[in-house]
Every structure is written in C-alpha cells, then in structure tokens.
Write a protein that holds these residues in place. Structure first.
Motif, short mmCIF file in Angstrom:
data_model
loop_
_atom_site.label_atom_id
_atom_site.label_comp_id
_atom_site.label_asym_id
_atom_site.label_seq_id
_atom_site.Cartn_x
_atom_site.Cartn_y
_atom_site.Cartn_z
N ARG A 1 121.93 -36.92 19.92
CA ARG A 1 122.39 -35.68 20.56
C ARG A 1 122.03 -34.46 19.69
O ARG A 1 121.58 -33.43 20.20
N LYS A 2 122.21 -34.58 18.38
CA LYS A 2 121.90 -33.46 17.48
C LYS A 2 120.39 -33.21 17.45
O LYS A 2 119.95 -32.06 17.35
N TYR A 3 119.61 -34.28 17.57
CA TYR A 3 118.15 -34.12 17.63
C TYR A 3 117.76 -33.34 18.89
O TYR A 3 116.95 -32.41 18.83
N ILE A 4 118.34 -33.73 20.02
CA ILE A 4 118.06 -33.01 21.28
C ILE A 4 118.48 -31.55 21.16
O ILE A 4 117.75 -30.64 21.55
N GLU A 5 119.66 -31.33 20.61
CA GLU A 5 120.18 -29.97 20.44
C GLU A 5 119.20 -29.11 19.64
O GLU A 5 118.88 -27.99 20.04
N ASN A 6 118.73 -29.62 18.52
CA ASN A 6 117.80 -28.86 17.67
C ASN A 6 116.48 -28.59 18.39
O ASN A 6 115.93 -27.48 18.30
N TYR A 7 115.99 -29.61 19.11
CA TYR A 7 114.73 -29.45 19.85
C TYR A 7 114.88 -28.35 20.90
O TYR A 7 114.03 -27.46 21.01
N VAL A 8 115.95 -28.42 21.68
CA VAL A 8 116.15 -27.47 22.77
C VAL A 8 116.38 -26.06 22.23
O VAL A 8 115.81 -25.08 22.74
N ASN A 9 117.21 -25.92 21.20
CA ASN A 9 117.47 -24.59 20.65
C ASN A 9 116.21 -23.95 20.09
O ASN A 9 116.00 -22.73 20.23
N LYS A 10 115.35 -24.75 19.48
CA LYS A 10 114.09 -24.22 18.97
C LYS A 10 113.24 -23.68 20.13
O LYS A 10 112.67 -22.58 20.05
N ALA A 11 113.16 -24.45 21.22
CA ALA A 11 112.38 -24.01 22.38
C ALA A 11 112.99 -22.77 23.02
O ALA A 11 112.28 -21.87 23.50
N ILE A 12 114.32 -22.72 23.05
CA ILE A 12 115.01 -21.55 23.62
C ILE A 12 114.62 -20.29 22.86
O ILE A 12 114.29 -19.25 23.45
N LYS A 13 114.64 -20.36 21.53
CA LYS A 13 114.31 -19.20 20.70
C LYS A 13 112.85 -18.81 20.82
O LYS A 13 112.49 -17.63 20.81
N GLU A 14 111.97 -19.80 20.94
CA GLU A 14 110.53 -19.52 21.00
C GLU A 14 110.10 -18.94 22.34
O GLU A 14 109.15 -18.16 22.41
N THR A 15 110.79 -19.33 23.42
CA THR A 15 110.35 -18.94 24.77
C THR A 15 111.27 -17.94 25.47
O THR A 15 110.94 -17.45 26.55
N GLY A 16 112.43 -17.66 24.89
CA GLY A 16 113.33 -16.68 25.50
C GLY A 16 114.14 -17.20 26.67
O GLY A 16 114.60 -16.43 27.53
N ILE A 17 114.34 -18.51 26.72
CA ILE A 17 115.20 -19.10 27.77
C ILE A 17 116.59 -18.45 27.70
O ILE A 17 117.15 -18.26 26.62
N GLN A 18 117.15 -18.11 28.88
CA GLN A 18 118.41 -17.36 28.93
C GLN A 18 119.62 -18.22 29.27
O GLN A 18 120.76 -17.80 29.03
N LEU A 19 119.39 -19.39 29.85
CA LEU A 19 120.51 -20.23 30.31
C LEU A 19 120.04 -21.67 30.39
O LEU A 19 118.90 -21.93 30.79
N LEU A 20 120.92 -22.60 30.04
CA LEU A 20 120.60 -24.02 30.10
C LEU A 20 121.57 -24.72 31.04
O LEU A 20 122.78 -24.49 30.98
N GLU A 21 121.01 -25.58 31.89
CA GLU A 21 121.85 -26.37 32.80
C GLU A 21 121.69 -27.85 32.47
O GLU A 21 120.59 -28.33 32.19
N ALA A 22 122.80 -28.59 32.50
CA ALA A 22 122.78 -30.02 32.21
C ALA A 22 123.66 -30.75 33.22
O ALA A 22 124.55 -30.15 33.83
N PRO A 23 123.43 -32.06 33.40
CA PRO A 23 124.29 -32.84 34.29
C PRO A 23 125.56 -33.30 33.57
O PRO A 23 125.62 -33.31 32.33
N ASP A 24 126.55 -33.71 34.34
CA ASP A 24 127.80 -34.21 33.77
C ASP A 24 127.70 -35.67 33.34
O ASP A 24 128.46 -36.13 32.49
N TRP A 25 126.74 -36.41 33.90
CA TRP A 25 126.63 -37.85 33.66
C TRP A 25 126.48 -38.16 32.17
O TRP A 25 125.61 -37.62 31.50
N THR A 26 127.33 -39.01 31.64
CA THR A 26 127.39 -39.48 30.24
C THR A 26 127.79 -38.41 29.24
O THR A 26 127.89 -38.67 28.05
N GLY A 27 128.01 -37.17 29.70
CA GLY A 27 128.40 -36.12 28.77
C GLY A 27 127.37 -35.90 27.68
O GLY A 27 127.71 -35.77 26.50
N ILE A 28 126.11 -35.80 28.08
CA ILE A 28 125.03 -35.70 27.10
C ILE A 28 125.21 -34.50 26.18
O ILE A 28 124.82 -34.53 25.01
#
Length: 382
Positions: A78-105
C-alpha cells in the motif's frame, strides 16, 4: 476549469491487464467518456505483472507492478502504491483521485489531493447482503479507507444508503451517480433475430450471484419449455459456504441428467465476444443476491433483451418492473421460472420489453450524461 482526474483500481479492460470485471468496466466507460469531454484522465492499475505507462482511448494508464515482501505486504505494498501515485500526481498536476471501496486499498495511504471513494461494492456490503460473516481485518481495512475519503459516489441510492449505514458515513457525503454505457457501442440492429429458448447468464459463477438457484429455476422452465437451453458465461470460483473449489461443479451436481444436456458453460470469454451472445439470447437472467448496480443487466437491456433480474434493493433502480424488465426474488423459484416462461412463450412481449429496456437505458444510463454529472461533482470537490 481544466480538470485532471485519476482513478486507482485493481482492474481495467485491456489486453495488457490481467483482470477485468464489473469495477474495471464501469471505470473504463467513465474514463473514456470524461477524456472525450476534455478531462485529462489517468488510471493507476495496481497488482500487475509488469510496470508500464501507455495511452489508450485518450486515457493514460499506469500499470503498477506487484511487489513481494517477506512479511507485511498488506501494509508495505500500500505504501509503495501511495508513493508511486503521489509522485505521478505532483509530476502531472492531477487534482483529484478516485478509488473503489473493495478491500479498502487506500487504507494507510495519504494523498496530496482529495480522495473520493466510489461504492462499487465493499466486502462489508456484500457480506451484509449475503448474511455472511466477515473477516474483522477486511472490515477495518475498508473502514480506514472510508475514513480518509472526502466524499463518496454510489451507483444506486440503495447501495449508497446501505454502505453509508455500514460504515457510519453521513448520508449527505454520498452522491448517487449511476454507472453508464457508451450507447453507440451497444447497438442491436436485428433485435427480432435470436435463438428461441436460449437463457443467458453472464457473471462470475459464485453463490452471491444466485447461480445455485438456477438448477431449480431451469428445471421448472424446461417443464413448460422442453427445448429451453441455458448458457453460462463467466469465471468459476470457489464456494465459501461449502468449501467446494468450484461453484460450476456444485451447480452441475444440482442439475438433473436431462437438464445437464441443455446447459453450456463457456467460462470466461473475451469481453468483445459477450455482446454476440447477448444478441443471440432469447432472455437474459440475473438472479443475484448482491450487487451495487449490475453492469451486465444494463448492457443486456441496451441490446434490447428482456431481462429477468433479482428484485432486491438496487435492482428496482435498473428498470420498471413488468415494462422494461422483470424483477423477481431469486429464491422464488416457481415465480422466477414462470416469468422466464412467459417471455419465452410471448414473442410480442419479448420484443416490446426489449424496446422499453433500451429506452430506459437511454434515459438513465447514457454515459455522456453521466460523465457531465461526474464532472460537476469533481469540480465541487477540488
């Protein structure tokens, strides 16, 4: 406002991605529709065999490779995914993230943009509907994920209200926006052409989808319509209640020898082939106990097929009973079978119900309209 939105998901329909089911299909339908309206869309697909970034139908897709840890994968991955996504968010200017409820990822994850959770159906939700005991760990992962979200989207009012109740979410934080279809990809130019007596089920072979009700229902159908046939499409799964490794084998054991001859199980087939089987079917049947919406129901209706569906909660938001489809409780075997027989024996009803089903989908599940509803929601959240 120029929007940059991202989705985090374990599945997405693409040849490079190893798994796709209802969650992935609904996300892709929305992602492509949003991209067509000028929204910059990124999809992060975790748990994949390889890492890769590519474009598909105007959507940027990141495959996040699966990782192996000696212990604590539930946390460290989970922390690996978090770091990967946050890096992409900062590099590309993503404004909002959506995720599913299944498994509480998204439990234990912190993002640098607002997190929205869409209620595709949590383990907590399904266990409640099935009256099945849930693992405490699963509940707390999903609960922690929900606590970190700014707001929620539900595909039906029923799914939103029940999930909010189960996780103690304030109802005013939940917005209902249906899943949708790109209707020009669901065209049946010859709805009057089909194979007489063919019943079609599409979905995972699992108890919660009502497939173990089918042997009794189908037997009663064949008593009235001896030439009826049943086709099943979808992945097999184990059965939690009995411990059987194959629900298909369990289903077979419940069929009479005569009925077995009229049942065909195709397993999982490519998504693009499913439409042809829907078009060939006389009636589509979904006797499920647990859904949040049920994309295959909407797809079948869009292709002008009469549908006999479950009558539980969410299903009442998918059609007008008796006009654009039929709603019957899966345990009411005699009534369910009689409803199928009624469709099989009345060509006019079959045709008119298919036409009304298409109209209903056009009115409530057109992805173009639904994309606009999502855009307005995202703008409020940013």
């Amino acid at each position: 406002m120029s929007l940059k939105i991202a989705f985090l998901t374990p599945e997405y329909p693409h040849s490079k991605i190893k798994h796709a089911a209802g969650i992935g299909t609904s996300i892709k339908n929305l992602a492509v529709a949003l991209a067509a309206k000028g929204v910059a869309i990124t999809v992060f697909v975790y748990g994949q065999n390889t890492a890769e970034v590519f474009e598909d139908e105007g959507v940027t897709i990141h495959l996040i490779a699966n990782k192996h840890y000696r212990f604590g994968k539930w946390f460290f991955y989970r922390k690996y995914i978090e770091n990967y996504v946050n890096k992409a968010i900062k590099e590309t200017g993503i404004q909002l993230l959506e995720a599913p409820d299944w498994t509480g990822i998204t439990a234990f994850m912190n993002f640098c943009v607002p997190l929205i959770i869409r209620f595709h159906g949590s383990d907590t939700y399904f266990c409640h509907l099935e009256q099945r005991k849930q693992k405490r760990k699963n509940y707390w992962f999903e609960k922690l994920a929900v606590m970190k979200a700014k707001a929620f989207i539900a595909p039906t009012v029923f799914a939103g209200n029940l999930t909010a109740q189960l996780f103690n979410v304030l109802p005013n934080k939940v917005t209902t926006i249906h899943n949708g279809l790109e209707l020009n990809k669901f065209i049946n130019n010859q709805p009057e052409v089909y194979e007489e007596g063919v019943l079609l089920y599409i979905g995972t072979l699992i108890r919660k989808k009502g497939v173990l009700e089918l042997p009794e229902i189908f037997h009663r159908v064949r008593e009235a319509c001896p030439n009826a046939k049943l086709i099943l499409i979808g992945s097999d799964s184990g059965d939690v209640q009995t411990g059987n490794s194959s629900t298909w084998k369990l289903l077979q054991s419940e069929l009479s020898e005569e009925d077995k001859e009229a049942v065909t199980y195709l397993g999982k087939i490519p998504y693009e082939q499913v439409q042809e089987f829907i078009k060939r079917a006389h009636v589509c049947i979904f006797p499920t106990f647990a859904e949040t919406l049920g994309m295959v129901t909407i797809e079948s209706m869009a292709l002008q097929k009469p549908v006999v569906n479950s009558n539980i909660g969410w299903s009442q938001e998918l059609m007008e009973d008796g006009k654009s489809g039929f709603l019957v409780h899966p345990k009411a075997h005699e009534a369910y079978a009689a409803t199928i027989v009624r469709v099989l024996q009345d060509r006019h009803l079959s045709k008119s119900m298919g036409q009304e089903a298409r109209k209903y989908v056009e009115k409530y599940f057109d992805i173009a309209t639904i994309a606009e509803q999502n855009i307005e929601f995202y703008k409020k959240m940013i």
